[in-house]
Scaffold this motif. Structure first.
Motif, PDB file in Angstrom:
ATOM      1  N   GLY A   1       3.456  -7.481  -3.269  1.00 32.89           N
ATOM      2  CA  GLY A   1       4.161  -6.212  -3.281  1.00 32.89           C
ATOM      3  C   GLY A   1       3.939  -5.433  -1.998  1.00 32.89           C
ATOM      4  O   GLY A   1       3.293  -5.900  -1.057  1.00 32.89           O
ATOM      5  N   GLY A   2       4.454  -4.201  -1.972  1.00 36.40           N
ATOM      6  CA  GLY A   2       4.384  -3.390  -0.761  1.00 36.40           C
ATOM      7  C   GLY A   2       3.369  -2.276  -0.815  1.00 36.40           C
ATOM      8  O   GLY A   2       3.431  -1.341  -0.010  1.00 36.40           O
ATOM      9  N   GLU A   3       2.404  -2.349  -1.740  1.00 35.13           N
ATOM     10  CA  GLU A   3       1.487  -1.238  -1.941  1.00 35.13           C
ATOM     11  C   GLU A   3       0.551  -1.000  -0.757  1.00 35.13           C
ATOM     12  O   GLU A   3       0.180   0.141  -0.481  1.00 35.13           O
ATOM     13  CB  GLU A   3       0.649  -1.477  -3.208  1.00 35.13           C
ATOM     14  CG  GLU A   3       1.435  -1.360  -4.495  1.00 35.13           C
ATOM     15  CD  GLU A   3       2.174  -2.627  -4.898  1.00 35.13           C
ATOM     16  OE1 GLU A   3       2.756  -2.651  -5.993  1.00 35.13           O
ATOM     17  OE2 GLU A   3       2.163  -3.598  -4.108  1.00 35.13           O
ATOM     18  N   TYR A   4       0.168  -2.061  -0.065  1.00 33.56           N
ATOM     19  CA  TYR A   4      -0.804  -1.915   1.020  1.00 33.56           C
ATOM     20  C   TYR A   4      -0.312  -2.545   2.318  1.00 33.56           C
ATOM     21  O   TYR A   4      -1.092  -3.104   3.082  1.00 33.56           O
ATOM     22  CB  TYR A   4      -2.150  -2.530   0.614  1.00 33.56           C
ATOM     23  CG  TYR A   4      -2.859  -1.783  -0.500  1.00 33.56           C
ATOM     24  CD1 TYR A   4      -3.460  -0.548  -0.259  1.00 33.56           C
ATOM     25  CD2 TYR A   4      -2.926  -2.303  -1.785  1.00 33.56           C
ATOM     26  CE1 TYR A   4      -4.111   0.135  -1.266  1.00 33.56           C
ATOM     27  CE2 TYR A   4      -3.572  -1.627  -2.808  1.00 33.56           C
ATOM     28  CZ  TYR A   4      -4.164  -0.402  -2.542  1.00 33.56           C
ATOM     29  OH  TYR A   4      -4.807   0.285  -3.547  1.00 33.56           O
TER      30      TYR A   4
ATOM     31  N   ALA B   1       0.200  -6.970   5.299  1.00 37.45           N
ATOM     32  CA  ALA B   1      -0.843  -7.959   5.004  1.00 37.45           C
ATOM     33  C   ALA B   1      -0.929  -8.222   3.496  1.00 37.45           C
ATOM     34  O   ALA B   1      -1.093  -9.365   3.058  1.00 37.45           O
ATOM     35  CB  ALA B   1      -2.190  -7.478   5.544  1.00 37.45           C
ATOM     36  N   TRP B   2      -0.802  -7.166   2.693  1.00 31.79           N
ATOM     37  CA  TRP B   2      -0.825  -7.300   1.232  1.00 31.79           C
ATOM     38  C   TRP B   2       0.382  -8.103   0.763  1.00 31.79           C
ATOM     39  O   TRP B   2       0.278  -8.953  -0.125  1.00 31.79           O
ATOM     40  CB  TRP B   2      -0.832  -5.906   0.616  1.00 31.79           C
ATOM     41  CG  TRP B   2      -1.074  -5.845  -0.862  1.00 31.79           C
ATOM     42  CD1 TRP B   2      -0.128  -5.663  -1.824  1.00 31.79           C
ATOM     43  CD2 TRP B   2      -2.329  -5.919  -1.541  1.00 31.79           C
ATOM     44  NE1 TRP B   2      -0.718  -5.637  -3.068  1.00 31.79           N
ATOM     45  CE2 TRP B   2      -2.066  -5.783  -2.925  1.00 31.79           C
ATOM     46  CE3 TRP B   2      -3.645  -6.093  -1.121  1.00 31.79           C
ATOM     47  CZ2 TRP B   2      -3.081  -5.815  -3.880  1.00 31.79           C
ATOM     48  CZ3 TRP B   2      -4.650  -6.126  -2.077  1.00 31.79           C
ATOM     49  CH2 TRP B   2      -4.369  -5.989  -3.429  1.00 31.79           C
ATOM     50  N   HIS B   3       1.528  -7.830   1.363  1.00 33.39           N
ATOM     51  CA  HIS B   3       2.742  -8.565   1.032  1.00 33.39           C
ATOM     52  C   HIS B   3       2.577 -10.055   1.359  1.00 33.39           C
ATOM     53  O   HIS B   3       2.804 -10.916   0.507  1.00 33.39           O
ATOM     54  CB  HIS B   3       3.924  -7.968   1.810  1.00 33.39           C
ATOM     55  CG  HIS B   3       5.164  -8.791   1.759  1.00 33.39           C
ATOM     56  ND1 HIS B   3       5.997  -8.945   2.852  1.00 33.39           N
ATOM     57  CD2 HIS B   3       5.724  -9.539   0.771  1.00 33.39           C
ATOM     58  CE1 HIS B   3       7.007  -9.729   2.526  1.00 33.39           C
ATOM     59  NE2 HIS B   3       6.870 -10.107   1.281  1.00 33.39           N
TER      60      HIS B   3
ATOM     61  N   THR C   1       0.018   3.459   3.430  1.00 37.14           N
ATOM     62  CA  THR C   1       1.188   2.654   3.767  1.00 37.14           C
ATOM     63  C   THR C   1       2.400   3.550   3.968  1.00 37.14           C
ATOM     64  O   THR C   1       2.793   4.291   3.057  1.00 37.14           O
ATOM     65  CB  THR C   1       1.496   1.650   2.640  1.00 37.14           C
ATOM     66  OG1 THR C   1       0.344   0.834   2.409  1.00 37.14           O
ATOM     67  CG2 THR C   1       2.674   0.755   3.018  1.00 37.14           C
ATOM     68  N   LEU C   2       3.007   3.496   5.148  1.00 42.00           N
ATOM     69  CA  LEU C   2       4.206   4.270   5.437  1.00 42.00           C
ATOM     70  C   LEU C   2       5.422   3.496   4.938  1.00 42.00           C
ATOM     71  O   LEU C   2       5.795   2.463   5.490  1.00 42.00           O
ATOM     72  CB  LEU C   2       4.333   4.519   6.941  1.00 42.00           C
ATOM     73  CG  LEU C   2       5.598   5.249   7.400  1.00 42.00           C
ATOM     74  CD1 LEU C   2       5.675   6.655   6.809  1.00 42.00           C
ATOM     75  CD2 LEU C   2       5.666   5.297   8.927  1.00 42.00           C
ATOM     76  N   LEU C   3       6.048   4.005   3.871  1.00 38.35           N
ATOM     77  CA  LEU C   3       7.232   3.346   3.331  1.00 38.35           C
ATOM     78  C   LEU C   3       8.449   3.585   4.209  1.00 38.35           C
ATOM     79  O   LEU C   3       9.279   2.696   4.400  1.00 38.35           O
ATOM     80  CB  LEU C   3       7.521   3.857   1.922  1.00 38.35           C
ATOM     81  CG  LEU C   3       6.511   3.520   0.833  1.00 38.35           C
ATOM     82  CD1 LEU C   3       6.955   4.125  -0.488  1.00 38.35           C
ATOM     83  CD2 LEU C   3       6.334   2.015   0.705  1.00 38.35           C
ATOM     84  N   GLY C   4       8.582   4.795   4.723  1.00 41.96           N
ATOM     85  CA  GLY C   4       9.737   5.132   5.546  1.00 41.96           C
ATOM     86  C   GLY C   4       9.720   6.607   5.868  1.00 41.96           C
ATOM     87  O   GLY C   4       8.825   7.344   5.459  1.00 41.96           O
ATOM     88  N   ALA C   5      10.712   7.051   6.628  1.00 44.45           N
ATOM     89  CA  ALA C   5      10.794   8.453   7.015  1.00 44.45           C
ATOM     90  C   ALA C   5      12.249   8.861   7.150  1.00 44.45           C
ATOM     91  O   ALA C   5      13.114   8.042   7.478  1.00 44.45           O
ATOM     92  CB  ALA C   5      10.047   8.698   8.326  1.00 44.45           C
TER      93      ALA C   5
END
Length: 725
Positions: A528-531, A534-536, A363-367
């Motif tokens: 949550g945002g772990e995956y 779709a997980w969210h 999972t790309l959180l940000g950059a």
């Protein structure tokens, strides 16, 4: 300086201060059954006759009067509840010893991540027990630093906190925001770095906003809401945010309106100035969903109307930086785990977008763009993974970390040769590293010295199966060598919402819980945002029950594996996690030994009528929608309380200045629980004064709350305590 993460206005629900817990090695058990106190005499709470009709279903709301938190009746009830809790906690012998141990371990130096502006470095520092972190400035990391901002001088009790900090590009000035008593409302001021004096500038009625300077340092952009009616500032719903430009040396009344949308009261905007000063970027959002609309305009043309670039609230478009007319974004458009794209302002059609960093298995959180690199921060099974790419998207290297944990930071400007990051885990305090962009070498910069040995503790990650067969990860931490079995006291902490991941992090309270032989378990629930998205989404609206099922399954896994048992299992969560605990304890009261719902969203039919609660309908849905009403009513903790049921020992925690999750949620839930309790297990509410949702809470109040919560758990679970010295 660009930073990883969602826009400022989406910080509307906190994962919160994770549990505040304590104490040293094992010895005698807690009070035996025959030593327990008699049933508590709860303060009287009048049952009103308010009944609402929701789509043909009548729903009683007997404690509606508590929504007026300043009424004489509510204040009298609050005072009686405070007295009841004080009486209870005063009779717990371990309470003072717990606070002493917490204070002892909390007293260590805490360092923030340094960042540079205009050749000056800025960072936060706390000597140990200071109520608020102090901001320092220095011309170089080897030079002597001086105090730039000390919030501890702003109030006698430490309840005025720093809520925002933004240095100008040349580092000569900082815009800083302060909040009072934990409120989300912020007042922005400007300080001259060289002299340490404040200018006359002052911005009021700002909330969920940063300050974004123009390159020449002549002013900054900010967001604010209309001034509420007198007395409504902690309760009234917040709509119609606007973005203004403030020119230094002028009155706020003269600030230039940059953006508003009078047709859509729920829209808000975050302003960003590109590092090269070419563009002003406006990220429009509604609610807490990561779905945006991006506007831009040439920064220099103050009269230009912002132009739509991309997005119609259909996907995430988080701005990273620009390379001339090419603007980099993190997006999940067509890629649920995220990727980095470039959009040319002259050719913005989707067919002309460039994929710079494609979607991966993580999972790309940000950059962030720092120097000539894009530093991409990922989650791999809820732990940090960081990779460097060049601006064309070619992989350069991965950052190596010492263990399973959480890294944050990696910010900077396009001409930097270094960046800084922090790393922590459940058993490692937050440590600061300097990262050389050219060589990839991480050098230890600041390492706190806490009075324990991290090598005495261990963290493992397990995977268990939820009710519908979904595989869910969980971190389990404890002291090495302890006997794990049905008598092991265990704290299960959860959140599960708003696309927020729970990753390994250090806490003195958790350390002390483990120090005395307790197990600390954190499952990564859906919602949550772990995956990725779709997980969210699998834990939102009509599927919110999945989150509760995941948490219940985590408890059942720990019990079935022989790691603990119901009498030794406590559950805790804050904010959305308070909802989690409230829902699970009303659905499965026989499963838990103690429950701690903190600052929780507990009335799911009316949450959207208070302050910023309307924004949470993206995750929860709304009782104004018939289908969503049915789902909300089915699990709303306040409405699921059953007369005569036996609920576990429960400590509800809230604060009288919480204008994020209005305290009436906790008041009404406590009154309902106390009135319905069918056994002798205590139902208590702890109400903090001059405090809010959690952000900016002074250290003294954090430790006091930690000691109270821990004493409650120790007493009700019969947790072993050490022999007194």
């Amino acid at each position: 300086m660009r930073t990883t993460g969602r826009p400022q206005f989406l910080a509307l629900c906190l994962a919160g201060a994770v549990l505040l817990m304590t104490a040293p090695d094992p010895a005698p058990a807690g009070p035996p059954d025959d030593a327990r106190r008699p049933p508590l005499d709860y303060p009287e709470a009048t049952r009103g006759d308010v009944v609402d009709d929701y789509h043909g279903t009548t729903v009683a709301d007997p404690y509606r009067w508590m929504e007026d938190i300043d009424s004489a009746e509510t204040r009298a009830w609050v005072e009686a509840q405070v007295a009841l809790f004080d009486s209870y906690i005063a009779d717990v012998p371990a309470r003072n010893r717990i606070q002493d141990r917490l204070t002892q371990l909390w007293d260590y130096e805490k360092f923030g991540i340094p960042f540079e502006k205009g050749g000056r470095y800025f960072y936060s520092y706390n000597s140990g027990l200071q109520n608020q972190n102090v901001i320092y400035s220095t011309p170089s990391l080897d030079a002597e630093a001086h105090v730039l901002l000390d919030p501890n001088t702003l109030s006698a009790d430490g309840t005025v906190a720093l809520a925002g900090l933004a240095p100008s590009k040349d580092g000569s000035k900082v815009a800083y925001a302060v909040s009072d008593a934990g409120s989300d409302w912020m007042t922005w001021k400007v300080r001259d770095v060289a002299s340490g004096d404040d200018l006359d500038d002052q911005i009021r009625w700002s909330k969920f906003s940063g300050a974004e300077w123009t390159p020449d340092g002549s002013g900054f952009f900010y967001g604010r809401f209309p001034e509420p009616k007198e007395g409504d500032d902690l309760r009234a719903a917040n709509f119609f945010q606007k973005v203004y430009y403030h020119q230094l040396g002028t009155s706020q009344d003269d600030d230039a309106l940059v953006w508003e949308d009078p047709e859509n009261k729920d829209l808000r905007a975050d302003a960003t100035v590109t590092d090269d000063g070419a563009y002003l970027i406006l990220t429009l959002g509604r609610g807490t969903d990561d779905k945006y609309r991006i506007l831009y305009r040439p920064l220099a043309d103050l009269d230009a109307e912002p132009v739509h670039l991309v997005g119609d609230f259909d996907a995430d478009y988080t701005f990273i930086d620009n390379d001339g007319p090419r603007l980099f974004f993190r997006t999940d458009k067509g890629t649920p785990l995220g990727k980095v794209i470039a959009i040319n302002v002259h050719h913005p059609d989707p067919e002309d977008w460039e994929t710079i960093i494609p979607e991966t298995e993580e999972t790309l959180l940000g950059a962030n763009r720092v120097g000539g690199y894009l530093i991409a921060q990922y989650l791999k099974d809820a732990r940090s993974q960081v990779k460097l790419y060049d601006l064309a998207g070619a992989f350069v290297r991965e950052v190596e970390f010492p263990e399973l944990g959480t890294a944050s930071g990696f910010s900077g400007d396009r001409d930097d040769t270094e960046t800084f990051y922090s790393f922590s885990s459940y058993t490692r305090p937050t440590t600061i590293y300097r990262y050389d962009l050219a060589t990839g070498a991480s050098t230890l910069y600041k390492e706190p010295q806490v009075g324990f040995d991290p090598d005495d503790y261990t963290t493992e990650q397990v995977f268990y199966t939820s009710k519908d067969g979904t595989r869910v990860p969980m971190f389990i931490s404890h002291k090495k060598g302890i006997a794990i079995g049905p008598d092991t006291p265990t704290l299960l902490y959860g959140y599960g919402g708003f696309n927020i991941p729970l990753t390994p992090s250090f806490s003195v309270s958790r350390l002390v819980w483990m120090e005395m032989g307790g197990v600390y378990a954190v499952p990564n629930l859906r919602g949550g945002g772990e995956y990725g998205e779709a997980w969210h989404k699998a834990g939102t609206k009509l599927q919110k029950q999945n989150v509760f099922d995941d948490f219940i399954a985590a408890a059942e896994y720990l019990i079935d594996q022989g790691r603990t048992s119901t009498p030794k299992l406590a559950i805790q969560g804050r904010s959305n996690g308070g909802l989690l605990v409230g829902a699970c304890m009303t659905q499965r009261p026989e499963l838990f030994g103690a429950c701690l719902p903190g600052v929780g969203v507990l009335d799911m039919l009316r949450f959207h009528t208070f302050t910023i609660g309307w924004a949470w309908t993206d995750d929860y849905g709304s009782s104004e929608n018939a289908d969503e009403f049915e789902a909300l009513y089915a699990y709303s903790p306040y409405h699921r309380v059953e007369q005569g049921a036996c609920y576990p020992p429960t400590l509800i925690v809230t604060a009288d200045h919480d204008d994020r999750v209005y305290p009436a949620h906790s008041f009404k839930f406590a009154a309902a629980m106390q009135g319905a309790q069918g056994c002798d297990n205590p139902i208590l509410i702890r109400i903090e004064t001059r405090a809010g949702h959690g952000a900016g809470k002074p250290t003294a109040k954090i430790i006091e709350e930690a000691a109270d919560e821990m004493a409650f758990v120790v007493h009700e679970l019969g947790v072993p305590l050490p022999e007194a010295d």
